[in-house]
Write an enzyme that holds these catalytic residues in place. Structure first.
Site, PDB file in Angstrom:
ATOM      1  N   SER B  21       0.855  -1.187   0.000  1.00  0.00           N
ATOM      2  CA  SER B  21       0.000   0.000   0.000  1.00  0.00           C
ATOM      3  C   SER B  21       0.889   1.235   0.000  1.00  0.00           C
ATOM      4  CB  SER B  21      -0.941  -0.014   1.212  1.00  0.00           C
ATOM      5  OG  SER B  21      -0.239  -0.339   2.378  1.00  0.00           O
ATOM      6  N   CYS B  22       0.265   2.374  -0.222  1.00  0.00           N
ATOM      7  CA  CYS B  22       0.988   3.642  -0.358  1.00  0.00           C
ATOM      8  C   CYS B  22       1.975   3.847   0.784  1.00  0.00           C
ATOM      9  CB  CYS B  22      -0.014   4.784  -0.361  1.00  0.00           C
ATOM     10  SG  CYS B  22       0.721   6.411  -0.568  1.00  0.00           S
ATOM     11  N   PRO B  23       3.212   4.208   0.528  1.00  0.00           N
ATOM     12  CA  PRO B  23       3.803   4.593  -0.767  1.00  0.00           C
ATOM     13  C   PRO B  23       4.532   3.452  -1.481  1.00  0.00           C
ATOM     14  CG  PRO B  23       5.329   5.159   0.974  1.00  0.00           C
ATOM     15  CD  PRO B  23       4.160   4.471   1.639  1.00  0.00           C
ATOM     16  N   ASP B  48      -3.623  -0.128  -5.205  1.00  0.00           N
ATOM     17  CA  ASP B  48      -3.788   1.047  -4.345  1.00  0.00           C
ATOM     18  C   ASP B  48      -4.373   2.204  -5.158  1.00  0.00           C
ATOM     19  OD1 ASP B  48      -2.586   2.150  -1.507  1.00  0.00           O
ATOM     20  OD2 ASP B  48      -2.603   3.693  -3.070  1.00  0.00           O
TER      21      ASP B  48
END
Lengths: 139, 82
Positions: B21-23, B48
């Protein structure tokens, strides 16, 4: 072209805010920013070797602590120390422990802190870096 | 580029960041971009939602050409040219 500069005054030692700081560092790393992190009071506690990997500090959502930690695991999110380490590997990140903060938590030497820390400094270092920064954050 | 053109494109590098997931996807793209030559094409696979907007902005800042995004079942394929 010179890299953009990010300074981060990192006060919080709670896992939720440190995780958020790690996400922002990821963004800075993707953009090759030069980053200076100043580890202030509660954050210096979290950077002590004996405290860094413990997850008992989740300040803003104390009643959701278990949900939060479970979600980090479910989302395969790295521990904040790993997020910081990844950013250090990918761009120029320097992590400075505030000398006063270190002493508050009985950390007098660089060796008292996790190996992400580069040095122990006074507030003048922060003021100088922040004056030159494109982005300055307080977490 | 149209979705059909993107689907038919031959990529030089495919980065599967669907497990992060981010980043994570952005950092995976950053790591991989060093492994291709200027002019070559890379796709980033991400589940994402934020990556759809992050990669075009990142391309713009870094001087890469964002080619477009194809939405698959449960993930996105985001194309760029170095």
């Amino acid at each position: 072209m010179a890299n953009k500069k990010l300074t981060l005054a990192l006060f919080s030692g709670s896992v939720d805010k440190l995780t958020a700081a790690g996400v922002i560092l990821g963004g800075a790393a993707a953009e090759d920013m030069d980053v200076d992190i100043f580890v202030l009071l509660q954050a210096a506690f979290a950077f002590k070797k004996e405290n860094a990997m413990t997850n008992d500090r989740v300040a803003e959502i104390t009643d959701k602590k278990e949900d939060f930690l479970a979600s980090l695991k479910r989302l395969n999110a790295p521990h904040w120390t790993e997020a910081f380490r990844t950013a250090k590997e990918m761009t120029n990140v320097r992590i400075h422990i505030c000398g006063f903060a270190g002493k508050v938590w009985h950390g007098e030497k660089l060796d008292d802190f996790i190996d992400l820390a580069d040095d122990i400094v006074g507030i003048g270092e922060y003021m100088t870096a922040a004056e030159q920064a494109d982005i300055n954050l307080f977490i | 580029m149209t979705t059909e053109e993107l689907k038919a494109i031959k990529v030089d590098k495919s980065v599967d960041a669907r497990g992060t997931s981010c980043p994570g996807p952005l950092l995976a793209a950053k790591k991989a971009i060093g492994q291709i030559e200027k002019g070559q094409i890379m796709e980033v696979l991400s589940a994402d939602e934020g990556t759809k907007r992050d990669i075009p902005k990142w391309c713009n800042k870094k001087g890469y050409e964002y080619l477009g995004t194809v939405e698959e079942s449960g993930f996105f394929r985001i194309f760029l040219r170095k």
